[in-house]
Scaffold this active site. Sequence first.
Site, PDB file in Angstrom:
ATOM      1  N   HIS A   1     -14.535   1.181  29.553  1.00 15.71           N
ATOM      2  CA  HIS A   1     -13.897   2.263  28.786  1.00 15.71           C
ATOM      3  C   HIS A   1     -13.858   1.856  27.317  1.00 15.71           C
ATOM      4  O   HIS A   1     -13.169   0.888  26.973  1.00 15.71           O
ATOM      5  CB  HIS A   1     -12.440   2.478  29.229  1.00 15.71           C
ATOM      6  CG  HIS A   1     -12.286   2.757  30.699  1.00 15.71           C
ATOM      7  ND1 HIS A   1     -11.100   2.585  31.363  1.00 15.71           N
ATOM      8  CD2 HIS A   1     -13.169   3.208  31.624  1.00 15.71           C
ATOM      9  CE1 HIS A   1     -11.250   2.915  32.636  1.00 15.71           C
ATOM     10  NE2 HIS A   1     -12.504   3.289  32.825  1.00 15.71           N
TER      11      HIS A   1
HETATM   12  C1  FAD Z   1     -19.454   2.331  35.200  1.00 20.20           C
HETATM   13  C2  FAD Z   1     -18.408   3.207  34.569  1.00 20.20           C
HETATM   14  C3  FAD Z   1     -17.356   3.671  35.334  1.00 20.20           C
HETATM   15  C4  FAD Z   1     -16.388   4.481  34.758  1.00 20.20           C
HETATM   16  N1  FAD Z   1     -15.421   5.037  35.550  1.00 20.20           N
HETATM   17  C5  FAD Z   1     -14.562   5.925  35.021  1.00 20.20           C
HETATM   18  C6  FAD Z   1     -13.655   6.639  35.834  1.00 20.20           C
HETATM   19  O1  FAD Z   1     -13.653   6.496  37.053  1.00 20.20           O
HETATM   20  N2  FAD Z   1     -12.792   7.491  35.236  1.00 20.20           N
HETATM   21  C7  FAD Z   1     -12.757   7.674  33.886  1.00 20.20           C
HETATM   22  O2  FAD Z   1     -11.889   8.406  33.413  1.00 20.20           O
HETATM   23  N3  FAD Z   1     -13.622   7.027  33.101  1.00 20.20           N
HETATM   24  C8  FAD Z   1     -14.544   6.195  33.632  1.00 20.20           C
HETATM   25  N4  FAD Z   1     -15.470   5.591  32.841  1.00 20.20           N
HETATM   26  C9  FAD Z   1     -15.424   5.837  31.396  1.00 20.20           C
HETATM   27  C10 FAD Z   1     -15.992   7.184  30.988  1.00 20.20           C
HETATM   28  O3  FAD Z   1     -17.131   7.519  31.730  1.00 20.20           O
HETATM   29  C11 FAD Z   1     -16.330   7.081  29.496  1.00 20.20           C
HETATM   30  O4  FAD Z   1     -15.135   6.765  28.827  1.00 20.20           O
HETATM   31  C12 FAD Z   1     -16.881   8.378  28.951  1.00 20.20           C
HETATM   32  O5  FAD Z   1     -18.085   8.721  29.578  1.00 20.20           O
HETATM   33  C13 FAD Z   1     -17.113   8.252  27.451  1.00 20.20           C
HETATM   34  O6  FAD Z   1     -17.468   9.512  26.967  1.00 20.20           O
HETATM   35  P1  FAD Z   1     -18.167   9.646  25.555  1.00 20.20           P
HETATM   36  O7  FAD Z   1     -18.444  11.083  25.334  1.00 20.20           O
HETATM   37  O8  FAD Z   1     -17.372   8.915  24.547  1.00 20.20           O
HETATM   38  O9  FAD Z   1     -19.557   8.852  25.674  1.00 20.20           O
HETATM   39  P2  FAD Z   1     -20.634   8.812  26.831  1.00 20.20           P
HETATM   40  O10 FAD Z   1     -20.197   9.571  28.018  1.00 20.20           O
HETATM   41  O11 FAD Z   1     -20.957   7.371  27.014  1.00 20.20           O
HETATM   42  O12 FAD Z   1     -21.893   9.566  26.212  1.00 20.20           O
HETATM   43  C14 FAD Z   1     -22.603   9.116  25.100  1.00 20.20           C
HETATM   44  C15 FAD Z   1     -24.057   9.554  25.266  1.00 20.20           C
HETATM   45  O13 FAD Z   1     -24.676   9.512  23.978  1.00 20.20           O
HETATM   46  C16 FAD Z   1     -26.005   9.033  24.110  1.00 20.20           C
HETATM   47  N5  FAD Z   1     -26.391   8.491  22.810  1.00 20.20           N
HETATM   48  C17 FAD Z   1     -25.838   7.438  22.168  1.00 20.20           C
HETATM   49  N6  FAD Z   1     -26.426   7.255  20.960  1.00 20.20           N
HETATM   50  C18 FAD Z   1     -27.378   8.212  20.840  1.00 20.20           C
HETATM   51  C19 FAD Z   1     -28.313   8.535  19.823  1.00 20.20           C
HETATM   52  N7  FAD Z   1     -28.374   7.848  18.675  1.00 20.20           N
HETATM   53  N8  FAD Z   1     -29.154   9.576  20.033  1.00 20.20           N
HETATM   54  C20 FAD Z   1     -29.116  10.297  21.200  1.00 20.20           C
HETATM   55  N9  FAD Z   1     -28.230  10.012  22.198  1.00 20.20           N
HETATM   56  C21 FAD Z   1     -27.361   8.998  22.018  1.00 20.20           C
HETATM   57  C22 FAD Z   1     -25.894   7.982  25.202  1.00 20.20           C
HETATM   58  O14 FAD Z   1     -27.152   7.748  25.789  1.00 20.20           O
HETATM   59  C23 FAD Z   1     -24.876   8.624  26.150  1.00 20.20           C
HETATM   60  O15 FAD Z   1     -25.526   9.375  27.162  1.00 20.20           O
HETATM   61  C24 FAD Z   1     -16.454   4.791  33.380  1.00 20.20           C
HETATM   62  C25 FAD Z   1     -17.509   4.317  32.615  1.00 20.20           C
HETATM   63  C26 FAD Z   1     -18.495   3.545  33.199  1.00 20.20           C
HETATM   64  C27 FAD Z   1     -19.630   3.060  32.360  1.00 20.20           C
END
Ligand code: FAD
Length: 746
Positions: A674
């Site tokens: 996270h």
């Molecule tokens: C293994 C795992 C288990 C988890 N389990 C849970 C859970 O059970 N419950 C929960 O609440 N949370 C959980 N989390 C955490 C939750 O999934 C993340 O906090 C959340 O997905 C973050 O959201 P975000 O929008 O910040 O980024 P993300 O969901 O990580 O999305 C960012 C996206 O941007 C893309 N990206 C990055 N840079 C670029 C670029 N320059 N150009 C184009 N694309 C780009 C990446 O490829 C990625 O797909 C878990 C995370 C992981 C990894």
Amino acid sequence: MGRDGHPLLRGGRRETGFSHGFSADQIQSLAAMCETLVPPLSPDSIGDGSPRNEAVYSFFRASGSQHPIPDEVAEHMVKRGQRRAVFVVSLVLKILSYRLGTLLLCGFLCLDWRWPFIHKFHEMPLERREMVLNRWSRQKTLVPLKVAFAMVKLICLFVFFSWTDENSKNPSWEAIGYEVDTREKPVKSKRERPLEKGIIETMYESSSSLLQSLAGKGLKVTESSETNICNIKCDAVIIGSGCGGGVAAAVLAQSGQKVVVLEKGDYFTPQDYSSLEGPSLNQMYESGGQLSTVDGKFMILAGSTVGGGSAVNWSASIKTPSSLLHEWSVDHKIPLFGSSEYLSAMDAVCKRIGVTENCTEESFQNQILRKGCLNLALHVETIPRNSPETHYCGSCCYGCRMGEKRGTDCTWLVDAVEHGAVILTGCKADRLIVETSDDEKVGRRCSGVIATVSSRDFSKKLRIEAKVTISACGSLLTPPLLISSGLKNPNIGTNLHIHPVLLVWGYFPENSTGYRGRVFEGGIITSLHKVVSEDSSEEQAVIETTSLGPGAFASLFPWVSGADLKNRMVKYPRTAHLFALVRDQGSGVVKEEGAIGYWLSQLDKEKLKLGLRQALRILIAAGAIEVGTYRSDGQRIKCRGAKQKDIEEFLDSITTPGGLGSTQEHWTVYCSAHQMGSCRMGPSEEAGAVDENGESWEARGLFVCDGSVLPTAVGVNPMITIQSTAYCISKRIAESLRKEKFPRVG
Ligand SMILES: Cc1cc2nc3c(=O)[nH]c(=O)nc-3n(C[C@H](O)[C@H](O)[C@H](O)COP(=O)(O)OP(=O)(O)OC[C@H]3O[C@@H](n4cnc5c(N)ncnc54)[C@H](O)[C@@H]3O)c2cc1C
């Protein structure tokens, strides 16, 4: 045998040769290290309680030096490892290929009475090499040796237990009782993939077809022949398709805006998922699941595929705690979090991703967490999930084959494409287009993004102009993108929170306890215990269950000897894991891609220690016959028949060791899944990187819509908080666009 899955997610021998660049001498030293870590052993080494059958004998005979393990290890290391650590390993391997070099690094252990008196590392007897690796693991002064040991161990054991042949099989799985989940939902008829209407997968495009595909999806596209840049115009460009980006895409597309989503990862559907640990981590996680902080102390997991983290996460769907909403709205002066707007957003999010409150059948590990708490009269909560109550799947971390987990790839992004959004995969944003506006009052403005599409056959630059640009790259990649685009706000890239996690384990043999299932089966997180301090009832840590495939388990588990590793691995299916997670006060920095710094505060360490002790108590109360931590020396105790006094002494000895770079004898690997806060919202540009609307203080028209805007760590799994915040930000953007507050494009 189930379906084969997407070619990128299948196992099998590599199609191309190795490009690690290691010399034959270095590979010889590396093979000798791999053989020491996973040595060929006779059946006499099989411990009490381990099964004895042909598969186990063959596993005990197997060696880490078998082709292609050493080359695969070198390849992984060079491709994914921290550059400095790779340099250290390659230097150590080179030195070990000389007699004097081996003497320097291994001391008298390489000496012999017979000619040539000094052995090279690969010529040393196995038991001596084992002593050397143990010594390196405990190094207090020559820390690079510890780094070399840890890096090779981490990657070698991961490769050994996750590598698969062309039949998607690993030779050790039968012995260690592991089976890949091949269940699948019967598909009645061949249906269109959920994102078919809007997706452009650049790996299947050519330079010219890409332009046609973009135009075919209703975008204004032109190409400048001099620069070979493809110009695209839209209303909103969103970078990243995860929790934040997915929600923003849906809300804006539904409000009538032409949306383009750029995602550097690829698109997979339940029919594509193979549940194979190695290829799934490689394709769907940031840095192939081998991302670490610069100092190697933390292993960091983040999704990188269409759906981002939501496609690979463990589906715990917990609403933002009300105490936190109060803190953010009052102490951090962000009224949004105290508003009914935010509460309604959480309801809308939970409805869209189908959050359910109960679980009909808990997994092996969750039964243990629940029973241990009940036996200790501790409170245990049931965790809501974004899947049906009957969902029993332990491989959602490799994409949910059953198609029952509702990540953004099968919810919000579907809404987005239904409303005309276009999703470009394999497309990485390089920098934002930030210009000084003619209107002095406006100052700087962001008018879009420059991105690169690079597939096997071609590479192309895209210039996407939009009224609004939304960075949703996640907390590790939004700051580097903003900084490399010239933004200077000091809050960008600081205040990174990661919910530090430490693991403990307990062994529950099949015949001695009433728990059903195996560690890799069933819902990953369905129960939770909150650890509170005795005096103030203040929350210290949360305890949950984790998902560890055989590769991850072997690579993180403390290695003390080859025999111990093999005996431990045959117990893998019935070794339960709990983790302690703290709402971190300490924070880190990420200003450049892949350069993550994080410092654990003393307070967080204390809380983790309390969490670890409590987690061990729970395992013991649940009936574990042996429990332990992930400290490098394999700290553990046999509980069956142990005196209470010994158990208390063991629990008192639990601390939070330093990381790999520490100068202590014992160390451990911390984890994080996270990440939050690295572009936090604030009431002023001194206090935050973006305002309450998610808009940058420095460049109008630039918004951040991911976990990085959260003011502090959340303290519980953050998906619902991130999606709800993204929902509010994007609703507000849609309203501004409706009122034409942003200039037209083109
Ligand atoms: C293994 C795992 C288990 C988890 N389990 C849970 C859970 O059970 N419950 C929960 O609440 N949370 C959980 N989390 C955490 C939750 O999934 C993340 O906090 C959340 O997905 C973050 O959201 P975000 O929008 O910040 O980024 P993300 O969901 O990580 O999305 C960012 C996206 O941007 C893309 N990206 C990055 N840079 C670029 C670029 N320059 N150009 C184009 N694309 C780009 C990446 O490829 C990625 O797909 C878990 C995370 C992981 C990894």
